[in-house]
Design a protein around this motif. Structure first.
Motif, PDB file in Angstrom:
ATOM      1  N   LYS A 114      39.260 140.509  61.019  1.00 49.71           N
ATOM      2  CA  LYS A 114      38.790 139.478  61.782  1.00 49.71           C
ATOM      3  C   LYS A 114      38.791 138.021  61.541  1.00 49.71           C
ATOM      4  CE  LYS A 114      33.966 139.339  59.257  1.00 49.71           C
ATOM      5  NZ  LYS A 114      32.701 139.630  59.741  1.00 49.71           N
ATOM      6  N   ILE A 115      39.506 137.643  60.303  1.00 47.62           N
ATOM      7  CA  ILE A 115      39.662 136.685  59.765  1.00 47.62           C
ATOM      8  C   ILE A 115      40.709 135.805  60.799  1.00 47.62           C
ATOM      9  CG2 ILE A 115      41.818 137.047  58.213  1.00 47.62           C
ATOM     10  CD1 ILE A 115      40.664 134.974  56.165  1.00 47.62           C
ATOM     11  N   ALA A 116      41.551 136.403  61.554  1.00 48.40           N
ATOM     12  CA  ALA A 116      42.499 135.845  62.493  1.00 48.40           C
ATOM     13  C   ALA A 116      42.017 135.478  63.535  1.00 48.40           C
ATOM     14  CB  ALA A 116      43.349 137.032  62.856  1.00 48.40           C
ATOM     15  N   VAL A 117      40.719 136.037  64.018  1.00 51.81           N
ATOM     16  CA  VAL A 117      39.858 135.282  65.031  1.00 51.81           C
ATOM     17  C   VAL A 117      39.193 134.035  64.801  1.00 51.81           C
ATOM     18  CG1 VAL A 117      37.780 136.001  66.764  1.00 51.81           C
ATOM     19  CG2 VAL A 117      39.309 137.611  65.654  1.00 51.81           C
ATOM     20  N   ILE A 118      38.972 133.721  63.346  1.00 52.01           N
ATOM     21  CA  ILE A 118      38.542 132.253  63.092  1.00 52.01           C
ATOM     22  C   ILE A 118      39.537 131.273  62.634  1.00 52.01           C
ATOM     23  CG2 ILE A 118      36.195 133.354  62.850  1.00 52.01           C
ATOM     24  CD1 ILE A 118      36.716 132.861  59.844  1.00 52.01           C
ATOM     25  N   ALA A 119      40.862 131.909  62.404  1.00 48.73           N
ATOM     26  CA  ALA A 119      41.856 131.033  61.761  1.00 48.73           C
ATOM     27  C   ALA A 119      42.049 129.548  62.179  1.00 48.73           C
ATOM     28  CB  ALA A 119      43.186 131.788  62.025  1.00 48.73           C
ATOM     29  N   LYS A 120      41.632 129.489  63.584  1.00 47.96           N
ATOM     30  CA  LYS A 120      41.957 127.910  64.111  1.00 47.96           C
ATOM     31  C   LYS A 120      40.385 127.091  63.592  1.00 47.96           C
ATOM     32  CE  LYS A 120      44.114 128.813  68.302  1.00 47.96           C
ATOM     33  NZ  LYS A 120      44.330 128.864  69.609  1.00 47.96           N
ATOM     34  N   LYS A 121      39.717 127.823  63.038  1.00 49.12           N
ATOM     35  CA  LYS A 121      38.472 126.917  62.413  1.00 49.12           C
ATOM     36  C   LYS A 121      38.937 126.490  61.231  1.00 49.12           C
ATOM     37  CE  LYS A 121      34.781 129.166  64.957  1.00 49.12           C
ATOM     38  NZ  LYS A 121      33.560 129.938  64.918  1.00 49.12           N
ATOM     39  N   LYS A 131      52.949 133.113  60.911  1.00 56.48           N
ATOM     40  CA  LYS A 131      53.533 133.617  62.122  1.00 56.48           C
ATOM     41  C   LYS A 131      52.497 134.673  62.393  1.00 56.48           C
ATOM     42  CE  LYS A 131      58.210 132.365  61.713  1.00 56.48           C
ATOM     43  NZ  LYS A 131      57.978 131.499  60.543  1.00 56.48           N
ATOM     44  N   PRO A 132      51.707 134.707  63.503  1.00 51.81           N
ATOM     45  CA  PRO A 132      50.564 135.867  63.851  1.00 51.81           C
ATOM     46  C   PRO A 132      51.311 136.970  64.169  1.00 51.81           C
ATOM     47  CG  PRO A 132      50.265 133.824  64.908  1.00 51.81           C
ATOM     48  CD  PRO A 132      51.510 133.496  64.243  1.00 51.81           C
ATOM     49  N   GLU A 133      52.483 137.141  64.272  1.00 50.44           N
ATOM     50  CA  GLU A 133      53.198 138.346  64.682  1.00 50.44           C
ATOM     51  C   GLU A 133      53.397 139.040  63.285  1.00 50.44           C
ATOM     52  OE1 GLU A 133      56.597 135.253  64.742  1.00 50.44           O
ATOM     53  OE2 GLU A 133      54.401 135.581  65.386  1.00 50.44           O
ATOM     54  N   LYS A 140      47.902 136.566  54.500  1.00 49.04           N
ATOM     55  CA  LYS A 140      48.358 135.046  54.214  1.00 49.04           C
ATOM     56  C   LYS A 140      47.065 134.330  54.762  1.00 49.04           C
ATOM     57  CE  LYS A 140      53.374 134.968  54.368  1.00 49.04           C
ATOM     58  NZ  LYS A 140      54.533 134.523  54.972  1.00 49.04           N
ATOM     59  N   LEU A 141      46.379 134.632  55.711  1.00 50.23           N
ATOM     60  CA  LEU A 141      45.322 134.030  56.036  1.00 50.23           C
ATOM     61  C   LEU A 141      44.099 134.090  55.014  1.00 50.23           C
ATOM     62  CD1 LEU A 141      44.753 134.678  59.958  1.00 50.23           C
ATOM     63  CD2 LEU A 141      45.349 132.419  58.852  1.00 50.23           C
ATOM     64  N   THR A 142      43.947 135.302  54.307  1.00 54.46           N
ATOM     65  CA  THR A 142      43.043 135.499  53.456  1.00 54.46           C
ATOM     66  C   THR A 142      43.410 134.581  52.053  1.00 54.46           C
ATOM     67  OG1 THR A 142      42.589 137.952  54.274  1.00 54.46           O
ATOM     68  CG2 THR A 142      41.745 137.496  52.128  1.00 54.46           C
ATOM     69  N   VAL A 143      44.329 134.548  51.714  1.00 52.12           N
ATOM     70  CA  VAL A 143      44.840 133.742  50.546  1.00 52.12           C
ATOM     71  C   VAL A 143      44.559 132.187  51.055  1.00 52.12           C
ATOM     72  CG1 VAL A 143      47.004 132.820  49.277  1.00 52.12           C
ATOM     73  CG2 VAL A 143      46.594 135.089  49.880  1.00 52.12           C
ATOM     74  N   ILE A 144      45.004 131.740  51.975  1.00 54.73           N
ATOM     75  CA  ILE A 144      44.443 130.240  52.604  1.00 54.73           C
ATOM     76  C   ILE A 144      43.188 130.214  52.465  1.00 54.73           C
ATOM     77  CG2 ILE A 144      44.576 128.552  54.450  1.00 54.73           C
ATOM     78  CD1 ILE A 144      47.589 130.002  55.085  1.00 54.73           C
ATOM     79  N   TRP A 145      42.352 130.874  52.909  1.00 53.03           N
ATOM     80  CA  TRP A 145      40.727 130.730  53.042  1.00 53.03           C
ATOM     81  C   TRP A 145      40.313 130.696  51.675  1.00 53.03           C
ATOM     82  CZ3 TRP A 145      36.727 129.956  56.144  1.00 53.03           C
ATOM     83  CH2 TRP A 145      35.696 129.911  55.676  1.00 53.03           C
ATOM     84  N   GLY A 146      40.842 131.727  50.766  1.00 53.11           N
ATOM     85  CA  GLY A 146      40.274 131.809  49.618  1.00 53.11           C
ATOM     86  C   GLY A 146      40.730 130.392  48.394  1.00 53.11           C
ATOM     87  N   ILE A 147      42.009 129.859  48.819  1.00 55.99           N
ATOM     88  CA  ILE A 147      42.373 128.506  48.167  1.00 55.99           C
ATOM     89  C   ILE A 147      41.468 127.363  48.600  1.00 55.99           C
ATOM     90  CG2 ILE A 147      43.980 127.011  47.946  1.00 55.99           C
ATOM     91  CD1 ILE A 147      46.232 129.204  48.003  1.00 55.99           C
ATOM     92  N   LYS A 148      41.274 127.575  49.848  1.00 56.39           N
ATOM     93  CA  LYS A 148      40.523 126.408  50.487  1.00 56.39           C
ATOM     94  C   LYS A 148      38.813 126.584  50.083  1.00 56.39           C
ATOM     95  CE  LYS A 148      43.339 125.213  54.476  1.00 56.39           C
ATOM     96  NZ  LYS A 148      43.340 124.423  55.676  1.00 56.39           N
ATOM     97  N   GLU A 149      38.484 127.597  50.022  1.00 57.90           N
ATOM     98  CA  GLU A 149      36.952 128.001  49.675  1.00 57.90           C
ATOM     99  C   GLU A 149      36.838 127.499  48.004  1.00 57.90           C
ATOM    100  OE1 GLU A 149      32.933 128.870  49.645  1.00 57.90           O
ATOM    101  OE2 GLU A 149      34.414 129.130  51.236  1.00 57.90           O
ATOM    102  N   SER A 150      37.993 127.863  47.482  1.00 58.58           N
ATOM    103  CA  SER A 150      37.988 127.512  45.814  1.00 58.58           C
ATOM    104  C   SER A 150      38.045 125.809  45.578  1.00 58.58           C
ATOM    105  CB  SER A 150      39.160 128.016  44.922  1.00 58.58           C
ATOM    106  OG  SER A 150      39.145 129.310  45.173  1.00 58.58           O
ATOM    107  N   LEU A 151      38.805 125.237  46.573  1.00 55.02           N
ATOM    108  CA  LEU A 151      38.986 123.782  46.475  1.00 55.02           C
ATOM    109  C   LEU A 151      37.420 123.288  47.096  1.00 55.02           C
ATOM    110  CD1 LEU A 151      42.162 122.987  48.435  1.00 55.02           C
ATOM    111  CD2 LEU A 151      42.065 122.655  46.009  1.00 55.02           C
ATOM    112  N   TYR A 152      36.643 123.897  47.983  1.00 55.78           N
ATOM    113  CA  TYR A 152      35.517 123.292  48.392  1.00 55.78           C
ATOM    114  C   TYR A 152      34.372 123.490  47.188  1.00 55.78           C
ATOM    115  CZ  TYR A 152      31.460 122.610  51.207  1.00 55.78           C
ATOM    116  OH  TYR A 152      30.107 122.258  51.956  1.00 55.78           O
ATOM    117  N   LYS A 153      34.606 124.525  46.323  1.00 58.64           N
ATOM    118  CA  LYS A 153      33.802 124.971  45.478  1.00 58.64           C
ATOM    119  C   LYS A 153      33.982 123.669  44.084  1.00 58.64           C
ATOM    120  CE  LYS A 153      32.771 129.830  46.149  1.00 58.64           C
ATOM    121  NZ  LYS A 153      33.024 130.986  45.406  1.00 58.64           N
TER     122      LYS A 153
END
Length: 209
Positions: A114-121, A131-133, A140-153
């Motif tokens: 479901k992370i792919a559904v919210i990727a644009k956010k 590359k979504p395909e 990869k999206l999960t890595v990006i989210w995790g890094i950005k969440e870490s930066l936010y913290k």
């Protein structure tokens, strides 16, 4: 006690990850919680969240700290009384703590489609190399989210947006590391980002270079 993994990032920085297998009672029994910590855990509606909260206190013990050594500022950022920097995360059956002499952030996420559904956010610049395909798109999206969440913290500043203010440079799973940036109010801040995968989860952490 299931200390799942301990990572010596460098001489000043250590990550410890806990696999939450114990019951609430077994986690609670050996702990000496501050009154406000006890009130907080008793007020949690989910036992999963309670066990996550308590497992973090066990990780503190692995570092030589207790609940009394930990406090939070007005932005909800955790601090240690001895002045070392700390960041905390828990997700389902894992929790993690990073302690360092420099500013740090950590996040653990379950890998879910479901992370792919919210990727644009939360993705903007990174769409240049995603590359979504591709088979590893969700990872990869999960890595990006995790890094950005870490930066936010790490930065702990109200008003920051994952999509607009955080950048993750292209990476490979083989490297397990990359560079990330905070671009905020005409200033740029560069951080080293590391990540690892285990049991369907991704852990990411960032620190000042």
């Amino acid at each position: 006690m299931p200390l799942y993994k301990s990572i010596s990032v460098n001489t000043q920085t250590t990550v410890k990850i806990w696999k939450i297998e114990e019951s609430y009672d077994d986690l609670m029994a050996p702990l000496d919680l501050k009154p406000n910590s006890l009130e907080r855990v008793l007020g949690m509606k989910s036992e999963l969240h309670q066990r996550g909260f308590l497992s973090v206190r066990h990780l503190l013990h692995e570092f030589g700290y207790t609940d009394q050594d930990l406090f939070y500022d007005n932005n909800g950022k955790p601090h240690l009384k001895d002045g070392k920097h700390i960041s905390i995360t828990h997700s389902f059956t894992f929790s993690g703590v990073i302690v360092s002499d420099v500013e740090v952030g950590i996040d653990i996420e379950m890998q879910r489609e479901k992370i792919a559904v919210i990727a644009k956010k939360f993705v903007d610049y990174e769409f240049n190399y995603l590359k979504p395909e591709e088979e590893d798109y969700v990872r990869k999206l999960t890595v990006i989210w995790g890094i950005k969440e870490s930066l936010y913290k790490l930065f702990a500043t109200p008003g920051m947006l994952f999509r607009e203010h955080f950048l993750v440079i292209p990476f490979t799973f083989e490297d397990g590391e990359t560079i990330s940036w905070i671009d905020y109010k005409d200033r740029k801040y560069r951080y080293k980002a590391n990540f690892l995968e285990f049991d369907g989860f991704t852990c990411a952490y960032v620190l000042e270079e």
